[in-house]
Motif scaffolding. Structure first.
Motif, mmCIF file in Angstrom:
data_model
loop_
_atom_site.group_PDB
_atom_site.id
_atom_site.type_symbol
_atom_site.label_atom_id
_atom_site.label_comp_id
_atom_site.label_asym_id
_atom_site.label_seq_id
_atom_site.Cartn_x
_atom_site.Cartn_y
_atom_site.Cartn_z
ATOM 1 N N SER A 164 2.458 -1.118 13.731
ATOM 2 C CA SER A 164 1.464 -1.646 12.811
ATOM 3 C C SER A 164 0.067 -1.473 13.374
ATOM 4 C CB SER A 164 1.706 -3.128 12.535
ATOM 5 O OG SER A 164 0.673 -3.621 11.694
ATOM 6 N N ASP A 165 -0.771 -0.817 12.580
ATOM 7 C CA ASP A 165 -2.195 -0.760 12.888
ATOM 8 C C ASP A 165 -2.951 -1.697 11.957
ATOM 9 O OD1 ASP A 165 -2.091 1.042 15.002
ATOM 10 O OD2 ASP A 165 -2.113 2.774 13.664
ATOM 11 N N GLY A 166 -2.243 -2.684 11.424
ATOM 12 C CA GLY A 166 -2.861 -3.706 10.601
ATOM 13 C C GLY A 166 -3.583 -3.159 9.391
ATOM 14 N N ARG A 167 -4.840 -3.527 9.270
ATOM 15 C CA ARG A 167 -5.633 -3.140 8.096
ATOM 16 C C ARG A 167 -5.863 -1.635 8.019
ATOM 17 N NH1 ARG A 167 -6.921 -8.225 9.186
ATOM 18 N NH2 ARG A 167 -6.899 -9.666 7.447
ATOM 19 N N LEU A 168 -5.841 -0.946 9.158
ATOM 20 C CA LEU A 168 -5.970 0.518 9.123
ATOM 21 C C LEU A 168 -4.825 1.139 8.334
ATOM 22 C CD1 LEU A 168 -7.093 1.321 12.791
ATOM 23 C CD2 LEU A 168 -8.492 1.346 10.719
ATOM 24 N N ASP A 169 -3.602 0.645 8.562
ATOM 25 C CA ASP A 169 -2.457 1.118 7.783
ATOM 26 C C ASP A 169 -2.652 0.812 6.301
ATOM 27 O OD1 ASP A 169 -0.954 2.194 9.865
ATOM 28 O OD2 ASP A 169 0.142 0.323 10.220
ATOM 29 N N LEU A 170 -3.074 -0.422 6.005
ATOM 30 C CA LEU A 170 -3.243 -0.804 4.601
ATOM 31 C C LEU A 170 -4.313 0.042 3.924
ATOM 32 C CD1 LEU A 170 -2.915 -4.698 4.707
ATOM 33 C CD2 LEU A 170 -1.148 -2.973 4.335
ATOM 34 N N ARG A 171 -5.387 0.346 4.622
ATOM 35 C CA ARG A 171 -6.430 1.211 4.049
ATOM 36 C C ARG A 171 -5.881 2.617 3.789
ATOM 37 N NH1 ARG A 171 -11.011 -1.323 3.616
ATOM 38 N NH2 ARG A 171 -11.593 -2.954 5.054
ATOM 39 N N ARG A 172 -5.058 3.122 4.694
ATOM 40 C CA ARG A 172 -4.446 4.445 4.511
ATOM 41 C C ARG A 172 -3.529 4.435 3.291
ATOM 42 N NH1 ARG A 172 0.284 6.353 7.000
ATOM 43 N NH2 ARG A 172 0.185 4.604 8.449
ATOM 44 N N PHE A 173 -2.709 3.393 3.154
ATOM 45 C CA PHE A 173 -1.819 3.305 1.988
ATOM 46 C C PHE A 173 -2.629 3.176 0.709
ATOM 47 C CE2 PHE A 173 1.184 1.019 5.118
ATOM 48 C CZ PHE A 173 1.548 2.221 5.683
ATOM 49 N N HIS A 174 -3.722 2.410 0.775
ATOM 50 C CA HIS A 174 -4.602 2.251 -0.379
ATOM 51 C C HIS A 174 -5.209 3.598 -0.774
ATOM 52 C CE1 HIS A 174 -7.220 0.195 -3.152
ATOM 53 N NE2 HIS A 174 -8.271 0.752 -2.590
ATOM 54 N N ALA A 175 -5.587 4.413 0.221
ATOM 55 C CA ALA A 175 -6.116 5.754 -0.060
ATOM 56 C C ALA A 175 -5.041 6.621 -0.725
ATOM 57 C CB ALA A 175 -6.609 6.415 1.225
ATOM 58 N N TYR A 176 -3.796 6.504 -0.264
ATOM 59 C CA TYR A 176 -2.700 7.236 -0.913
ATOM 60 C C TYR A 176 -2.603 6.842 -2.383
ATOM 61 C CZ TYR A 176 -0.711 8.263 3.781
ATOM 62 O OH TYR A 176 -0.481 8.675 5.050
ATOM 63 N N GLU A 177 -2.592 5.519 -2.639
ATOM 64 C CA GLU A 177 -2.472 5.035 -4.019
ATOM 65 C C GLU A 177 -3.619 5.541 -4.888
ATOM 66 O OE1 GLU A 177 -2.508 0.803 -3.712
ATOM 67 O OE2 GLU A 177 -0.379 0.662 -3.267
ATOM 68 N N ALA A 178 -4.842 5.397 -4.378
ATOM 69 C CA ALA A 178 -6.011 5.786 -5.170
ATOM 70 C C ALA A 178 -6.002 7.282 -5.462
ATOM 71 C CB ALA A 178 -7.297 5.390 -4.435
ATOM 72 N N THR A 179 -5.695 8.085 -4.457
ATOM 73 C CA THR A 179 -5.684 9.537 -4.644
ATOM 74 C C THR A 179 -4.579 9.952 -5.596
ATOM 75 O OG1 THR A 179 -6.604 9.848 -2.437
ATOM 76 C CG2 THR A 179 -5.542 11.752 -3.451
ATOM 77 N N MET A 180 -3.387 9.399 -5.419
ATOM 78 C CA MET A 180 -2.273 9.765 -6.291
ATOM 79 C C MET A 180 -2.537 9.318 -7.723
ATOM 80 S SD MET A 180 1.722 9.224 -5.576
ATOM 81 C CE MET A 180 2.942 10.047 -6.547
ATOM 82 N N SER A 181 -3.074 8.120 -7.899
ATOM 83 C CA SER A 181 -3.388 7.631 -9.238
ATOM 84 C C SER A 181 -4.461 8.498 -9.885
ATOM 85 C CB SER A 181 -3.844 6.175 -9.166
ATOM 86 O OG SER A 181 -4.175 5.706 -10.448
ATOM 87 N N HIS A 182 -5.469 8.867 -9.104
ATOM 88 C CA HIS A 182 -6.540 9.723 -9.625
ATOM 89 C C HIS A 182 -5.989 11.090 -10.026
ATOM 90 C CE1 HIS A 182 -10.559 11.364 -10.097
ATOM 91 N NE2 HIS A 182 -10.169 12.399 -9.353
ATOM 92 N N ASN A 183 -5.112 11.660 -9.192
ATOM 93 C CA ASN A 183 -4.580 12.998 -9.461
ATOM 94 C C ASN A 183 -3.565 13.024 -10.596
ATOM 95 O OD1 ASN A 183 -6.158 13.983 -7.406
ATOM 96 N ND2 ASN A 183 -4.494 14.162 -5.936
ATOM 97 N N THR A 184 -2.802 11.947 -10.773
ATOM 98 C CA THR A 184 -1.736 11.940 -11.776
ATOM 99 C C THR A 184 -2.095 11.177 -13.046
ATOM 100 O OG1 THR A 184 -0.695 9.930 -10.902
ATOM 101 C CG2 THR A 184 0.029 12.059 -9.968
ATOM 102 N N GLY A 185 -3.107 10.286 -12.950
ATOM 103 C CA GLY A 185 -3.448 9.443 -14.093
ATOM 104 C C GLY A 185 -2.456 8.311 -14.297
#
Length: 120
Positions: A70-91
């Protein structure tokens, strides 16, 4: 050049009016220090590796991450970036589930401003 200085002065007055008057009329009542950036330029070539994603019959994605550290909030920010990018790319909406394999406790909430991402 004289016109550019007049335009700058007018824009600065407009910004001040917007910040000090209009935002308060809209109920946005913070105390401001300085204007922030308005152009976020980012050119990055980066591969984002997610462990698993599944498109559901309801039309949204389930994203699964397995974590043994666990890198704490760093992990959560990375997962959040995954969600945002995937949502943006797929709608489509993306819901992330993190499965920690060796830990009993970790950071599970990330304050994102107006909303909070939580793994619980």
């Amino acid at each position: 050049m004289a016109n550019i200085q007049h335009e700058d002065a007018i824009l600065k007055m407009g910004t001040e009016y917007f910040r000090c008057d209009m935002l308060k009329r809209l109920g946005i009542t913070y105390t401001y220090d300085d204007p922030g950036p308005t152009e976020l330029i980012s050119l990055t070539v980066e591969k984002m590796y997610q462990d698993f994603t599944f498109l559901t019959k309801e039309g949204y994605y389930i994203h699964i991450e397995f974590q043994s550290t666990s890198d704490g909030r760093l992990d959560l920010r990375r997962f959040h970036a995954y969600e945002a990018t995937m949502s943006h790319n797929t709608g489509k909406q993306v819901y992330t589930y993190v499965i920690y394999t060796t830990m009993k406790w970790t950071v599970h909430t990330l304050n994102c401003g107006l909303y909070t991402d939580s793994l619980l």
